[in-house]
Design a protein around this motif. Structure first.
Motif, PDB file in Angstrom:
ATOM      1  N   GLU A  21       0.829  -1.202   0.000  1.00 55.25           N
ATOM      2  CA  GLU A  21       0.000   0.000   0.000  1.00 55.25           C
ATOM      3  C   GLU A  21       0.860   1.248   0.000  1.00 55.25           C
ATOM      4  OE1 GLU A  21      -3.058   0.152   2.938  1.00 55.25           O
ATOM      5  OE2 GLU A  21      -3.582  -1.962   2.658  1.00 55.25           O
ATOM      6  N   GLY A  22       0.433   2.252  -0.769  1.00 50.96           N
ATOM      7  CA  GLY A  22       1.118   3.539  -0.789  1.00 50.96           C
ATOM      8  C   GLY A  22       2.454   3.507  -1.509  1.00 50.96           C
ATOM      9  N   VAL A  23       2.563   2.699  -2.541  1.00 56.99           N
ATOM     10  CA  VAL A  23       3.841   2.563  -3.246  1.00 56.99           C
ATOM     11  C   VAL A  23       4.167   3.828  -4.027  1.00 56.99           C
ATOM     12  CG1 VAL A  23       5.075   1.329  -5.074  1.00 56.99           C
ATOM     13  CG2 VAL A  23       3.637   0.060  -3.465  1.00 56.99           C
ATOM     14  N   ARG A  24       5.388   4.268  -3.867  1.00 58.59           N
ATOM     15  CA  ARG A  24       5.967   5.317  -4.708  1.00 58.59           C
ATOM     16  C   ARG A  24       7.419   4.943  -4.876  1.00 58.59           C
ATOM     17  NH1 ARG A  24       8.834  10.055  -4.458  1.00 58.59           N
ATOM     18  NH2 ARG A  24       8.400  11.488  -6.160  1.00 58.59           N
ATOM     19  N   SER A  25       7.814   4.678  -6.117  1.00 59.19           N
ATOM     20  CA  SER A  25       9.203   4.294  -6.366  1.00 59.19           C
ATOM     21  C   SER A  25       9.709   4.907  -7.655  1.00 59.19           C
ATOM     22  CB  SER A  25       9.354   2.767  -6.406  1.00 59.19           C
ATOM     23  OG  SER A  25       8.616   2.222  -7.482  1.00 59.19           O
ATOM     24  N   ASP A  26      11.006   5.119  -7.694  1.00 60.97           N
ATOM     25  CA  ASP A  26      11.682   5.563  -8.910  1.00 60.97           C
ATOM     26  C   ASP A  26      12.348   4.351  -9.527  1.00 60.97           C
ATOM     27  OD1 ASP A  26      11.002   8.235  -8.426  1.00 60.97           O
ATOM     28  OD2 ASP A  26      12.834   8.598  -7.272  1.00 60.97           O
ATOM     29  N   ILE A  27      12.281   4.257 -10.846  1.00 62.89           N
ATOM     30  CA  ILE A  27      12.932   3.150 -11.540  1.00 62.89           C
ATOM     31  C   ILE A  27      13.838   3.689 -12.642  1.00 62.89           C
ATOM     32  CG2 ILE A  27      11.083   1.504 -11.026  1.00 62.89           C
ATOM     33  CD1 ILE A  27      10.180   1.802 -13.953  1.00 62.89           C
ATOM     34  N   ALA A  28      14.884   2.943 -12.900  1.00 61.99           N
ATOM     35  CA  ALA A  28      15.770   3.205 -14.030  1.00 61.99           C
ATOM     36  C   ALA A  28      15.889   1.887 -14.783  1.00 61.99           C
ATOM     37  CB  ALA A  28      17.138   3.680 -13.548  1.00 61.99           C
ATOM     38  N   MET A  29      15.535   1.900 -16.058  1.00 64.27           N
ATOM     39  CA  MET A  29      15.625   0.697 -16.880  1.00 64.27           C
ATOM     40  C   MET A  29      16.946   0.746 -17.634  1.00 64.27           C
ATOM     41  SD  MET A  29      13.985  -2.094 -17.476  1.00 64.27           S
ATOM     42  CE  MET A  29      12.276  -1.801 -17.082  1.00 64.27           C
ATOM     43  N   MET A  30      17.763  -0.289 -17.401  1.00 59.99           N
ATOM     44  CA  MET A  30      19.087  -0.384 -18.025  1.00 59.99           C
ATOM     45  C   MET A  30      19.059  -1.528 -19.044  1.00 59.99           C
ATOM     46  SD  MET A  30      20.789   1.958 -16.217  1.00 59.99           S
ATOM     47  CE  MET A  30      22.493   1.633 -16.632  1.00 59.99           C
ATOM     48  N   ARG A  31      19.608  -1.283 -20.238  1.00 56.27           N
ATOM     49  CA  ARG A  31      19.582  -2.265 -21.322  1.00 56.27           C
ATOM     50  C   ARG A  31      21.010  -2.721 -21.653  1.00 56.27           C
ATOM     51  NH1 ARG A  31      17.300   0.850 -24.978  1.00 56.27           N
ATOM     52  NH2 ARG A  31      19.306   1.538 -25.722  1.00 56.27           N
ATOM     53  N   THR A  32      21.161  -4.029 -21.888  1.00 56.06           N
ATOM     54  CA  THR A  32      22.460  -4.553 -22.295  1.00 56.06           C
ATOM     55  C   THR A  32      22.768  -4.076 -23.716  1.00 56.06           C
ATOM     56  OG1 THR A  32      21.450  -6.614 -23.081  1.00 56.06           O
ATOM     57  CG2 THR A  32      22.326  -6.610 -20.821  1.00 56.06           C
ATOM     58  N   PRO A  33      24.052  -3.989 -24.071  1.00 56.98           N
ATOM     59  CA  PRO A  33      24.414  -3.478 -25.400  1.00 56.98           C
ATOM     60  C   PRO A  33      23.795  -4.259 -26.568  1.00 56.98           C
ATOM     61  CG  PRO A  33      26.343  -3.544 -23.998  1.00 56.98           C
ATOM     62  CD  PRO A  33      25.236  -4.234 -23.250  1.00 56.98           C
ATOM     63  N   ASP A  34      23.539  -5.548 -26.382  1.00 52.80           N
ATOM     64  CA  ASP A  34      22.943  -6.324 -27.476  1.00 52.80           C
ATOM     65  C   ASP A  34      21.440  -6.075 -27.605  1.00 52.80           C
ATOM     66  OD1 ASP A  34      21.813  -7.738 -25.373  1.00 52.80           O
ATOM     67  OD2 ASP A  34      22.732  -9.655 -25.904  1.00 52.80           O
TER      68      ASP A  34
END
Length: 148
Positions: A51-64
């Motif tokens: 309950e009450g979720v607040r989050s920051d995300i960063a999506m990182m991608r592999t070079p391929d």
């Protein structure tokens, strides 16, 4: 009717306490920042059972372009602390492994970002050089360099 099938592994999520440090660490490893967002609201709460979720995300991608890590920093509710020094045989998520070229260079690039060898850099038979590193938030990262 056709049975449901897996198309691909989309991403692995890792909860961190310092999103900037984790993003810098995986950026130094060679992953590319694909995007950043803040997620919150009732749909997120229902999805993950909090309950009450607040989050920051960063999506990182592999070079391929085939693999992604979702780095997540929870603001609310506060993340539960794990053991950042847990050994490699701890139950649960074990480690993330990356194939690399020039292992020594990769290790040196990661040291300023807090990377520490968990054990030793070893050669397995005549096929691989391998090591485990501990990164931000105690994340275990394995590196494998195939020998020619």
């Amino acid at each position: 009717m056709e049975r449901g099938t897996i198309q691909r592994m989309d991403n692995i999520a890792i909860v961190v306490d310092d999103l900037a440090a984790a993003t810098a660490f995986f950026g130094a490893l060679g992953l590319e920042l694909e995007g950043e967002a803040t997620v919150e609201g009732s749909a997120v709460d229902r999805l993950i059972g909090l309950e009450g979720v607040r989050s920051d995300i960063a999506m990182m991608r592999t070079p391929d372009g085939h693999g992604r890590l979702e780095l997540t920093r929870y603001h609310t509710p506060e993340a539960r602390a794990g053991d950042p020094h847990a050994p490699a045989n701890t139950l649960g998520m074990h480690r993330v492994m990356f194939a690399v070229e020039n292992m020594d260079d990769v290790i040196e690039r990661l040291r300023p970002h807090g990377a520490e060898l968990l054990g030793e850099l070893v050669q397995y038979e005549n096929s691989y050089r391998l090591c485990y590193l501990r990164g931000p938030a105690g994340i275990l990262v394995a590196l494998a360099e195939q020998l020619e």
